[in-house]
Design a protein around this motif. Structure first.
Motif, PDB file in Angstrom:
ATOM      1  N   VAL A 166      46.594  34.705  48.766  1.00 48.90           N
ATOM      2  CA  VAL A 166      46.156  35.845  47.952  1.00 48.90           C
ATOM      3  C   VAL A 166      44.644  35.781  47.747  1.00 48.90           C
ATOM      4  O   VAL A 166      43.947  36.793  47.883  1.00 48.90           O
ATOM      5  CB  VAL A 166      46.902  35.892  46.599  1.00 48.90           C
ATOM      6  CG1 VAL A 166      46.284  36.939  45.671  1.00 48.90           C
ATOM      7  CG2 VAL A 166      48.377  36.180  46.818  1.00 48.90           C
ATOM      8  N   ALA A 167      44.131  34.606  47.433  1.00 43.71           N
ATOM      9  CA  ALA A 167      42.679  34.447  47.256  1.00 43.71           C
ATOM     10  C   ALA A 167      41.942  34.853  48.527  1.00 43.71           C
ATOM     11  O   ALA A 167      40.920  35.552  48.468  1.00 43.71           O
ATOM     12  CB  ALA A 167      42.347  33.005  46.875  1.00 43.71           C
ATOM     13  N   LYS A 168      42.451  34.428  49.684  1.00 37.19           N
ATOM     14  CA  LYS A 168      41.810  34.780  50.957  1.00 37.19           C
ATOM     15  C   LYS A 168      41.839  36.290  51.191  1.00 37.19           C
ATOM     16  O   LYS A 168      40.840  36.866  51.613  1.00 37.19           O
ATOM     17  CB  LYS A 168      42.481  34.047  52.121  1.00 37.19           C
ATOM     18  CG  LYS A 168      42.128  32.580  52.162  1.00 37.19           C
ATOM     19  CD  LYS A 168      42.791  31.870  53.327  1.00 37.19           C
ATOM     20  CE  LYS A 168      42.371  30.402  53.332  1.00 37.19           C
ATOM     21  NZ  LYS A 168      42.958  29.664  54.442  1.00 37.19           N
ATOM     22  N   GLU A 169      42.966  36.925  50.908  1.00 38.78           N
ATOM     23  CA  GLU A 169      43.054  38.376  51.096  1.00 38.78           C
ATOM     24  C   GLU A 169      42.072  39.110  50.184  1.00 38.78           C
ATOM     25  O   GLU A 169      41.368  40.025  50.613  1.00 38.78           O
ATOM     26  CB  GLU A 169      44.472  38.872  50.833  1.00 38.78           C
ATOM     27  CG  GLU A 169      44.606  40.375  51.029  1.00 38.78           C
ATOM     28  CD  GLU A 169      46.005  40.909  50.776  1.00 38.78           C
ATOM     29  OE1 GLU A 169      46.136  42.146  50.755  1.00 38.78           O
ATOM     30  OE2 GLU A 169      46.961  40.121  50.601  1.00 38.78           O
ATOM     31  N   ILE A 170      42.009  38.699  48.931  1.00 39.95           N
ATOM     32  CA  ILE A 170      41.098  39.329  47.973  1.00 39.95           C
ATOM     33  C   ILE A 170      39.652  39.197  48.449  1.00 39.95           C
ATOM     34  O   ILE A 170      38.898  40.173  48.447  1.00 39.95           O
ATOM     35  CB  ILE A 170      41.284  38.727  46.560  1.00 39.95           C
ATOM     36  CG1 ILE A 170      42.624  39.195  45.973  1.00 39.95           C
ATOM     37  CG2 ILE A 170      40.129  39.099  45.645  1.00 39.95           C
ATOM     38  CD1 ILE A 170      43.020  38.505  44.679  1.00 39.95           C
ATOM     39  N   MET A 171      39.271  38.006  48.876  1.00 39.98           N
ATOM     40  CA  MET A 171      37.876  37.784  49.274  1.00 39.98           C
ATOM     41  C   MET A 171      37.554  38.403  50.629  1.00 39.98           C
ATOM     42  O   MET A 171      36.465  38.934  50.817  1.00 39.98           O
ATOM     43  CB  MET A 171      37.557  36.283  49.263  1.00 39.98           C
ATOM     44  CG  MET A 171      37.524  35.686  47.861  1.00 39.98           C
ATOM     45  SD  MET A 171      36.370  36.506  46.728  1.00 39.98           S
ATOM     46  CE  MET A 171      34.820  36.135  47.531  1.00 39.98           C
ATOM     47  N   GLU A 172      38.477  38.334  51.578  1.00 47.45           N
ATOM     48  CA  GLU A 172      38.225  38.936  52.896  1.00 47.45           C
ATOM     49  C   GLU A 172      38.017  40.439  52.787  1.00 47.45           C
ATOM     50  O   GLU A 172      37.201  41.018  53.482  1.00 47.45           O
ATOM     51  CB  GLU A 172      39.385  38.642  53.852  1.00 47.45           C
ATOM     52  CG  GLU A 172      39.391  37.224  54.375  1.00 47.45           C
ATOM     53  CD  GLU A 172      40.667  36.861  55.138  1.00 47.45           C
ATOM     54  OE1 GLU A 172      41.532  37.746  55.352  1.00 47.45           O
ATOM     55  OE2 GLU A 172      40.804  35.681  55.503  1.00 47.45           O
ATOM     56  N   LYS A 173      38.760  41.060  51.880  1.00 49.19           N
ATOM     57  CA  LYS A 173      38.653  42.514  51.702  1.00 49.19           C
ATOM     58  C   LYS A 173      37.668  42.878  50.590  1.00 49.19           C
ATOM     59  O   LYS A 173      37.473  44.058  50.316  1.00 49.19           O
ATOM     60  CB  LYS A 173      40.029  43.102  51.409  1.00 49.19           C
ATOM     61  CG  LYS A 173      40.988  42.941  52.585  1.00 49.19           C
ATOM     62  CD  LYS A 173      42.358  43.491  52.270  1.00 49.19           C
ATOM     63  CE  LYS A 173      43.269  43.330  53.479  1.00 49.19           C
ATOM     64  NZ  LYS A 173      44.637  43.785  53.205  1.00 49.19           N
ATOM     65  N   TRP A 174      37.044  41.873  49.968  1.00 44.87           N
ATOM     66  CA  TRP A 174      36.083  42.028  48.875  1.00 44.87           C
ATOM     67  C   TRP A 174      36.671  42.927  47.788  1.00 44.87           C
ATOM     68  O   TRP A 174      36.083  43.916  47.350  1.00 44.87           O
ATOM     69  CB  TRP A 174      34.743  42.543  49.378  1.00 44.87           C
ATOM     70  CG  TRP A 174      33.594  42.291  48.463  1.00 44.87           C
ATOM     71  CD1 TRP A 174      32.805  43.249  47.880  1.00 44.87           C
ATOM     72  CD2 TRP A 174      33.066  41.045  48.009  1.00 44.87           C
ATOM     73  NE1 TRP A 174      31.833  42.667  47.096  1.00 44.87           N
ATOM     74  CE2 TRP A 174      31.974  41.304  47.155  1.00 44.87           C
ATOM     75  CE3 TRP A 174      33.421  39.714  48.210  1.00 44.87           C
ATOM     76  CZ2 TRP A 174      31.236  40.307  46.534  1.00 44.87           C
ATOM     77  CZ3 TRP A 174      32.675  38.718  47.602  1.00 44.87           C
ATOM     78  CH2 TRP A 174      31.608  39.028  46.783  1.00 44.87           C
ATOM     79  N   LEU A 175      37.902  42.574  47.366  1.00 47.17           N
ATOM     80  CA  LEU A 175      38.609  43.315  46.337  1.00 47.17           C
ATOM     81  C   LEU A 175      38.341  42.711  44.967  1.00 47.17           C
ATOM     82  O   LEU A 175      37.993  41.540  44.847  1.00 47.17           O
ATOM     83  CB  LEU A 175      40.122  43.267  46.594  1.00 47.17           C
ATOM     84  CG  LEU A 175      40.642  43.873  47.883  1.00 47.17           C
ATOM     85  CD1 LEU A 175      42.144  43.590  48.037  1.00 47.17           C
ATOM     86  CD2 LEU A 175      40.376  45.371  47.929  1.00 47.17           C
ATOM     87  N   THR A 176      38.583  43.492  43.969  1.00 47.91           N
ATOM     88  CA  THR A 176      38.629  42.966  42.611  1.00 47.91           C
ATOM     89  C   THR A 176      40.075  42.566  42.339  1.00 47.91           C
ATOM     90  O   THR A 176      40.992  42.982  43.054  1.00 47.91           O
ATOM     91  CB  THR A 176      38.209  44.033  41.582  1.00 47.91           C
ATOM     92  OG1 THR A 176      39.165  45.092  41.614  1.00 47.91           O
ATOM     93  CG2 THR A 176      36.817  44.564  41.870  1.00 47.91           C
ATOM     94  N   LEU A 177      40.282  41.804  41.299  1.00 42.94           N
ATOM     95  CA  LEU A 177      41.647  41.461  40.907  1.00 42.94           C
ATOM     96  C   LEU A 177      42.404  42.737  40.530  1.00 42.94           C
ATOM     97  O   LEU A 177      43.583  42.886  40.852  1.00 42.94           O
ATOM     98  CB  LEU A 177      41.634  40.461  39.749  1.00 42.94           C
ATOM     99  CG  LEU A 177      42.980  39.884  39.330  1.00 42.94           C
ATOM    100  CD1 LEU A 177      43.707  39.222  40.490  1.00 42.94           C
ATOM    101  CD2 LEU A 177      42.783  38.896  38.179  1.00 42.94           C
ATOM    102  N   GLU A 178      41.699  43.679  39.886  1.00 37.52           N
ATOM    103  CA  GLU A 178      42.327  44.958  39.529  1.00 37.52           C
ATOM    104  C   GLU A 178      42.810  45.693  40.771  1.00 37.52           C
ATOM    105  O   GLU A 178      43.936  46.205  40.794  1.00 37.52           O
ATOM    106  CB  GLU A 178      41.330  45.850  38.765  1.00 37.52           C
ATOM    107  CG  GLU A 178      41.027  45.406  37.350  1.00 37.52           C
ATOM    108  CD  GLU A 178      39.938  44.351  37.240  1.00 37.52           C
ATOM    109  OE1 GLU A 178      39.576  44.000  36.121  1.00 37.52           O
ATOM    110  OE2 GLU A 178      39.449  43.861  38.289  1.00 37.52           O
ATOM    111  N   GLU A 179      41.984  45.761  41.810  1.00 38.68           N
ATOM    112  CA  GLU A 179      42.366  46.457  43.036  1.00 38.68           C
ATOM    113  C   GLU A 179      43.554  45.775  43.708  1.00 38.68           C
ATOM    114  O   GLU A 179      44.482  46.440  44.172  1.00 38.68           O
ATOM    115  CB  GLU A 179      41.188  46.516  44.017  1.00 38.68           C
ATOM    116  CG  GLU A 179      40.085  47.446  43.589  1.00 38.68           C
ATOM    117  CD  GLU A 179      38.857  47.306  44.455  1.00 38.68           C
ATOM    118  OE1 GLU A 179      38.312  48.354  44.852  1.00 38.68           O
ATOM    119  OE2 GLU A 179      38.418  46.163  44.733  1.00 38.68           O
TER     120      GLU A 179
END
Length: 186
Positions: A166-179
């Motif tokens: 999950v951390a990798k997906e969030i950072m690879e896509k430059w998402l916020t936790l909200e997104e």
């Protein structure tokens, strides 16, 4: 758990915390959740191989400490700055015990801990941000996402997300936790 300007933590949240008290390398005592500390220490050891030395600057904050912190920010920097970089008590990531602020240690024990100083050191954060996902951390307030998080970019504020994928997906896509959570809830 999601905490932000619209999502307050439950009032009894602090009662379920299982925290360790640790002393960082420059003598400051902090409280932090055990697994978050373990993963931070693993990240720090990995970064030292690349000559990047980070340290815990802040971790868990009680509601009362956060209130003092927020009021100090308002007094020192004004209401607008405080609203962009600090949360009122009950609405802070630091209450979750999963959020940490790091500082950079440089030669001669120079410590860079202010957000405006750290933005100048972006090369360090390029390295930190690439490595941290392998230990389950994300940038909680990414650059350009102020309209979603309601906070300005803060490269030093990391959030531990137990799940490395999950951390990798969030950072690879430059998402916020909200997104990410909004996508997951759909």
């Amino acid at each position: 758990v999601l905490v932000n300007k619209e999502n307050k933590l439950p009032d009894n949240w602090e009662k379920i915390a299982e925290l360790l008290e640790v002393k960082n390398s420059f003598g400051k005592f902090l409280k932090i959740e055990k697994e978050t500390l373990e993963k931070f220490n693993e990240l720090r050891a990995d970064l030292l191989k690349e000559w990047v030395d980070i340290e815990l600057d802040s971790a868990y904050r009680s509601f009362s400490i956060q209130n003092e912190f927020f009021e100090k920010f308002k007094e020192e920097y004004g209401e607008e700055y405080a609203s962009n970089y600090a949360a009122p008590a009950g609405y802070s990531e630091h209450h979750t015990w999963l959020a940490i602020d790091i500082c950079i240690k440089k030669e001669n024990w120079e410590i860079i801990s202010e957000n405006h100083e750290m933005i100048v050191e972006l090369w360090v954060f390029d390295i930190v941000h690439k490595k941290m996902v392998d230990y389950g951390f994300i940038v909680r307030y990414p650059d350009g996402k102020d309209s979603i998080t309601w906070y300005s970019y803060e490269p030093r504020h990391l959030r531990y997300i137990w799940d490395v994928d999950v951390a990798k997906e969030i950072m690879e896509k430059w998402l916020t936790l909200e997104e990410y959570l909004n996508k997951a809830w759909k």
